[in-house]
Scaffold this motif. Structure first.
Motif, PDB file in Angstrom:
ATOM      1  N   ARG A   1       0.841  -1.191   0.000  1.00  0.00           N
ATOM      2  CA  ARG A   1       0.000   0.000   0.000  1.00  0.00           C
ATOM      3  C   ARG A   1       0.872   1.235   0.000  1.00  0.00           C
ATOM      4  N   TYR A   2       0.444   2.164  -0.806  1.00  0.00           N
ATOM      5  CA  TYR A   2       1.153   3.429  -0.869  1.00  0.00           C
ATOM      6  C   TYR A   2       0.183   4.531  -0.459  1.00  0.00           C
ATOM      7  N   PHE A   3       0.639   5.397   0.395  1.00  0.00           N
ATOM      8  CA  PHE A   3      -0.219   6.469   0.906  1.00  0.00           C
ATOM      9  C   PHE A   3       0.344   7.823   0.508  1.00  0.00           C
ATOM     10  N   GLY A   4      -0.560   8.767   0.399  1.00  0.00           N
ATOM     11  CA  GLY A   4      -0.160  10.156   0.187  1.00  0.00           C
ATOM     12  C   GLY A   4       0.600  10.367  -1.092  1.00  0.00           C
ATOM     13  N   ALA A   5       1.786  11.048  -0.958  1.00  0.00           N
ATOM     14  CA  ALA A   5       2.604  11.418  -2.109  1.00  0.00           C
ATOM     15  C   ALA A   5       3.283  10.216  -2.726  1.00  0.00           C
ATOM     16  N   ALA A   6       3.386   9.106  -1.997  1.00  0.00           N
ATOM     17  CA  ALA A   6       4.036   7.908  -2.523  1.00  0.00           C
ATOM     18  C   ALA A   6       3.270   7.347  -3.731  1.00  0.00           C
ATOM     19  N   LYS A   7       1.970   7.620  -3.800  1.00  0.00           N
ATOM     20  CA  LYS A   7       1.182   7.154  -4.932  1.00  0.00           C
ATOM     21  C   LYS A   7       1.632   7.807  -6.233  1.00  0.00           C
ATOM     22  N   ASP A   8       2.226   9.002  -6.117  1.00  0.00           N
ATOM     23  CA  ASP A   8       2.626   9.736  -7.308  1.00  0.00           C
ATOM     24  C   ASP A   8       4.048   9.409  -7.757  1.00  0.00           C
ATOM     25  N   LEU A   9       4.762   8.565  -7.054  1.00  0.00           N
ATOM     26  CA  LEU A   9       6.132   8.193  -7.439  1.00  0.00           C
ATOM     27  C   LEU A   9       6.104   7.452  -8.778  1.00  0.00           C
ATOM     28  N   PRO A  10       7.215   7.583  -9.548  1.00  0.00           N
ATOM     29  CA  PRO A  10       7.273   6.898 -10.836  1.00  0.00           C
ATOM     30  C   PRO A  10       7.165   5.379 -10.645  1.00  0.00           C
ATOM     31  N   GLY A  11       6.338   4.741 -11.462  1.00  0.00           N
ATOM     32  CA  GLY A  11       6.201   3.284 -11.429  1.00  0.00           C
ATOM     33  C   GLY A  11       5.091   2.785 -10.508  1.00  0.00           C
ATOM     34  N   VAL A  12       4.674   3.616  -9.542  1.00  0.00           N
ATOM     35  CA  VAL A  12       3.646   3.175  -8.600  1.00  0.00           C
ATOM     36  C   VAL A  12       2.290   3.089  -9.300  1.00  0.00           C
ATOM     37  N   LYS A  13       1.965   4.081 -10.132  1.00  0.00           N
ATOM     38  CA  LYS A  13       0.689   4.047 -10.858  1.00  0.00           C
ATOM     39  C   LYS A  13       0.628   2.828 -11.776  1.00  0.00           C
ATOM     40  N   GLU A  14       1.745   2.530 -12.446  1.00  0.00           N
ATOM     41  CA  GLU A  14       1.782   1.363 -13.325  1.00  0.00           C
ATOM     42  C   GLU A  14       1.597   0.077 -12.523  1.00  0.00           C
TER      43      GLU A  14
END
Length: 117
Positions: free
Chosen positions: A2-15
Protein backbone atom coordinates in the motif's frame (compact mmCIF):
# COMPACT_ATOMS: atom_id res chain seq x y z
CA UNK A 1 1.84 -3.13 -0.91
CA UNK A 2 0.00 0.00 0.00
CA UNK A 3 1.15 3.43 -0.87
CA UNK A 4 -0.22 6.47 0.91
CA UNK A 5 -0.16 10.16 0.19
CA UNK A 6 2.60 11.42 -2.11
CA UNK A 7 4.04 7.91 -2.52
CA UNK A 8 1.18 7.15 -4.93
CA UNK A 9 2.63 9.74 -7.31
CA UNK A 10 6.13 8.19 -7.44
CA UNK A 11 7.27 6.90 -10.84
CA UNK A 12 6.20 3.28 -11.43
CA UNK A 13 3.65 3.18 -8.60
CA UNK A 14 0.69 4.05 -10.86
CA UNK A 15 1.78 1.36 -13.32
CA UNK A 16 2.03 -1.12 -10.45
CA UNK A 17 -1.52 -0.29 -9.38
CA UNK A 18 -2.75 -0.61 -12.96
CA UNK A 19 -1.02 -4.00 -13.35
CA UNK A 20 -2.59 -5.30 -10.11
CA UNK A 21 -6.00 -3.96 -11.11
CA UNK A 22 -5.76 -5.75 -14.46
CA UNK A 23 -4.82 -9.01 -12.71
CA UNK A 24 -7.77 -8.69 -10.32
CA UNK A 25 -10.33 -8.02 -13.05
CA UNK A 26 -8.98 -10.57 -15.51
CA UNK A 27 -10.40 -13.98 -14.63
CA UNK A 28 -10.21 -17.20 -16.51
CA UNK A 29 -13.09 -19.55 -17.06
CA UNK A 30 -11.59 -22.05 -14.65
CA UNK A 31 -11.37 -19.39 -11.94
CA UNK A 32 -15.07 -18.71 -12.24
CA UNK A 33 -15.99 -22.37 -11.85
CA UNK A 34 -13.43 -23.01 -9.13
CA UNK A 35 -15.73 -21.77 -6.38
CA UNK A 36 -18.93 -23.41 -7.62
CA UNK A 37 -19.80 -26.41 -5.47
CA UNK A 38 -22.26 -29.26 -6.09
CA UNK A 39 -24.68 -27.39 -3.83
CA UNK A 40 -24.99 -24.74 -6.54
CA UNK A 41 -26.35 -27.36 -8.95
CA UNK A 42 -28.63 -28.89 -6.30
CA UNK A 43 -26.80 -32.20 -6.23
CA UNK A 44 -26.92 -32.46 -2.44
CA UNK A 45 -30.51 -31.38 -1.93
CA UNK A 46 -31.70 -34.90 -1.17
CA UNK A 47 -29.13 -35.67 1.51
CA UNK A 48 -31.02 -34.09 4.40
CA UNK A 49 -34.38 -35.68 3.47
CA UNK A 50 -36.38 -32.45 3.69
CA UNK A 51 -36.83 -32.19 -0.05
CA UNK A 52 -37.91 -35.83 -0.33
CA UNK A 53 -40.63 -35.29 2.28
CA UNK A 54 -41.89 -32.18 0.48
CA UNK A 55 -41.91 -33.98 -2.86
CA UNK A 56 -43.79 -36.92 -1.35
CA UNK A 57 -46.47 -34.61 0.10
CA UNK A 58 -46.84 -32.78 -3.21
CA UNK A 59 -47.04 -36.07 -5.08
CA UNK A 60 -49.80 -37.39 -2.80
CA UNK A 61 -51.73 -34.13 -3.16
CA UNK A 62 -51.44 -34.30 -6.97
CA UNK A 63 -52.59 -37.94 -6.99
CA UNK A 64 -55.63 -37.09 -4.86
CA UNK A 65 -56.53 -34.16 -7.12
CA UNK A 66 -56.13 -36.34 -10.21
CA UNK A 67 -58.33 -39.07 -8.72
CA UNK A 68 -60.98 -36.48 -7.85
CA UNK A 69 -60.86 -35.14 -11.42
CA UNK A 70 -61.20 -38.69 -12.80
CA UNK A 71 -64.20 -39.35 -10.56
CA UNK A 72 -65.90 -36.11 -11.63
CA UNK A 73 -65.20 -36.93 -15.28
CA UNK A 74 -66.68 -40.43 -14.95
CA UNK A 75 -69.78 -39.05 -13.21
CA UNK A 76 -70.23 -36.43 -15.92
CA UNK A 77 -69.86 -39.03 -18.69
CA UNK A 78 -72.30 -41.38 -16.93
CA UNK A 79 -74.84 -38.56 -16.60
CA UNK A 80 -74.44 -37.66 -20.29
CA UNK A 81 -74.86 -41.31 -21.27
CA UNK A 82 -78.07 -41.61 -19.22
CA UNK A 83 -79.43 -38.40 -20.77
CA UNK A 84 -78.61 -39.67 -24.27
CA UNK A 85 -80.30 -43.01 -23.54
CA UNK A 86 -83.40 -41.19 -22.28
CA UNK A 87 -83.49 -39.05 -25.42
CA UNK A 88 -83.14 -42.14 -27.62
CA UNK A 89 -85.90 -43.89 -25.72
CA UNK A 90 -88.14 -40.86 -26.10
CA UNK A 91 -87.39 -40.80 -29.82
CA UNK A 92 -88.29 -44.50 -30.08
CA UNK A 93 -91.49 -43.97 -28.13
CA UNK A 94 -92.42 -41.05 -30.38
CA UNK A 95 -91.75 -43.18 -33.45
CA UNK A 96 -93.88 -46.02 -32.10
CA UNK A 97 -96.72 -43.64 -31.26
CA UNK A 98 -96.47 -42.12 -34.75
CA UNK A 99 -96.60 -45.60 -36.26
CA UNK A 100 -99.83 -46.43 -34.47
CA UNK A 101 -101.56 -43.41 -36.01
CA UNK A 102 -101.11 -44.69 -39.56
CA UNK A 103 -103.17 -47.55 -40.89
CA UNK A 104 -101.01 -50.29 -42.37
CA UNK A 105 -98.03 -47.98 -42.30
CA UNK A 106 -94.47 -48.98 -42.89
CA UNK A 107 -91.30 -47.00 -42.38
CA UNK A 108 -89.12 -45.85 -45.25
CA UNK A 109 -86.43 -43.22 -45.73
CA UNK A 110 -89.08 -40.79 -46.83
CA UNK A 111 -91.15 -41.30 -43.69
CA UNK A 112 -94.15 -43.45 -43.00
CA UNK A 113 -96.01 -44.65 -46.04
CA UNK A 114 -99.62 -45.63 -45.73
CA UNK A 115 -101.62 -48.01 -47.84
CA UNK A 116 -103.43 -45.01 -49.33
CA UNK A 117 -100.24 -43.67 -50.93
Amino acid sequence: NRYFGAAKDLPGVKELFAKNAAKLTQKRRGDVYKYITPDYYGLRDEEDGVLLELEEEASKKNEEEMEQMRLEYRQKKKKQKLENEEEEENDILEYESDEGDEELGCWSWGGIMSADD
